[in-house]
Scaffold this motif. Structure first.
Motif, PDB file in Angstrom:
ATOM      1  N   GLY A 116       0.822  -1.204   0.000  1.00 15.01           N
ATOM      2  CA  GLY A 116       0.000   0.000   0.000  1.00 15.01           C
ATOM      3  C   GLY A 116       0.848   1.242   0.000  1.00 15.01           C
ATOM      4  O   GLY A 116       2.051   1.197  -0.264  1.00 15.01           O
ATOM      5  N   LEU A 117       0.187   2.352   0.308  1.00 13.67           N
ATOM      6  CA  LEU A 117       0.841   3.652   0.354  1.00 13.67           C
ATOM      7  C   LEU A 117       1.103   4.017   1.810  1.00 13.67           C
ATOM      8  O   LEU A 117       0.193   3.954   2.651  1.00 13.67           O
ATOM      9  CB  LEU A 117      -0.055   4.693  -0.308  1.00 13.67           C
ATOM     10  CG  LEU A 117       0.405   6.148  -0.239  1.00 13.67           C
ATOM     11  CD1 LEU A 117       1.714   6.335  -0.992  1.00 13.67           C
ATOM     12  CD2 LEU A 117      -0.684   7.070  -0.797  1.00 13.67           C
ATOM     13  N   VAL A 118       2.318   4.418   2.101  1.00 12.30           N
ATOM     14  CA  VAL A 118       2.687   4.787   3.463  1.00 12.30           C
ATOM     15  C   VAL A 118       3.636   5.976   3.405  1.00 12.30           C
ATOM     16  O   VAL A 118       4.385   6.141   2.431  1.00 12.30           O
ATOM     17  CB  VAL A 118       3.332   3.587   4.191  1.00 12.30           C
ATOM     18  CG1 VAL A 118       4.622   3.167   3.515  1.00 12.30           C
ATOM     19  CG2 VAL A 118       3.532   3.869   5.665  1.00 12.30           C
ATOM     20  N   GLN A 119       3.590   6.804   4.432  1.00 11.99           N
ATOM     21  CA  GLN A 119       4.508   7.931   4.488  1.00 11.99           C
ATOM     22  C   GLN A 119       5.890   7.483   4.934  1.00 11.99           C
ATOM     23  O   GLN A 119       6.034   6.463   5.633  1.00 11.99           O
ATOM     24  CB  GLN A 119       3.986   8.979   5.454  1.00 11.99           C
ATOM     25  CG  GLN A 119       2.770   9.739   4.939  1.00 11.99           C
ATOM     26  CD  GLN A 119       2.388  10.902   5.832  1.00 11.99           C
ATOM     27  OE1 GLN A 119       2.655  10.878   7.036  1.00 11.99           O
ATOM     28  NE2 GLN A 119       1.753  11.910   5.253  1.00 11.99           N
ATOM     29  N   ALA A 120       6.866   8.232   4.546  1.00 16.18           N
ATOM     30  CA  ALA A 120       8.234   7.935   4.971  1.00 16.18           C
ATOM     31  C   ALA A 120       8.301   7.875   6.497  1.00 16.18           C
ATOM     32  O   ALA A 120       7.688   8.693   7.187  1.00 16.18           O
ATOM     33  CB  ALA A 120       9.182   8.999   4.438  1.00 16.18           C
ATOM     34  N   GLY A 121       9.013   6.878   6.994  1.00 12.13           N
ATOM     35  CA  GLY A 121       9.106   6.658   8.426  1.00 12.13           C
ATOM     36  C   GLY A 121       8.083   5.674   8.955  1.00 12.13           C
ATOM     37  O   GLY A 121       8.195   5.232  10.109  1.00 12.13           O
ATOM     38  N   GLY A 122       7.106   5.333   8.137  1.00  8.10           N
ATOM     39  CA  GLY A 122       6.068   4.407   8.545  1.00  8.10           C
ATOM     40  C   GLY A 122       6.474   2.955   8.397  1.00  8.10           C
ATOM     41  O   GLY A 122       7.620   2.643   8.033  1.00  8.10           O
ATOM     42  N   SER A 123       5.524   2.084   8.686  1.00 14.10           N
ATOM     43  CA  SER A 123       5.775   0.644   8.650  1.00 14.10           C
ATOM     44  C   SER A 123       4.683  -0.075   7.867  1.00 14.10           C
ATOM     45  O   SER A 123       3.548   0.408   7.761  1.00 14.10           O
ATOM     46  CB  SER A 123       5.798   0.072  10.073  1.00 14.10           C
ATOM     47  OG  SER A 123       6.830   0.641  10.839  1.00 14.10           O
TER      48      SER A 123
END
Length: 123
Positions: free
Chosen positions: A10-17
């Protein structure tokens, strides 16, 4: 034949998991080493991580430090936990299976492949 189906991308922001899953069917899962690969647009397929039936693991440069591979033989599933994601981790992630783990870990090859799941990391 071994069928492999990935999920969890999926789509996740930088720093996410994200945690990717790969469900296997068709043969005795515990007989197979499993691995994760990724391929970004315009780039070659890259080895991420492998796990043998006994739980031993091996990571490529793409997977060292932030990613963890694991497996649940009772559920016929292999996982890839990805933390501290970066935009450069954006790729299609595919799982693979082979009875010979070294093919996955060192030869960028496998007998069976899943269709892949898209991971997109936004900055």
């Amino acid at each position: 034949q071994v069928q492999l189906v990935e999920s969890g991308g999926g789509l996740v922001q930088a720093g996410g998991s994200l945690r990717l899953s790969c469900a296997a069917s068709g043969r005795t899962f515990s007989n197979y080493a499993m691995g994760w690969f990724r391929q970004a647009p315009g780039k070659e397929r890259e080895f991420v991580a492998a796990i043998w039936s006994n739980g031993a693991t091996y990571y490529g440069d793409a997977g060292k430090g932030r990613f963890t591979i694991s497996r649940d033989n009772a559920k016929n599933t292999v996982y890839l936990q990805m933390n501290s994601l970066k935009p450069e981790d954006t790729a299609v992630y595919s799982c693979a299976a082979d009875q010979i783990g070294s093919r996955i870990a060192t030869m960028n090859r496998a007998a069976y492949w899943g269709q892949g799941t898209q991971v997109t990391v936004s900055s």
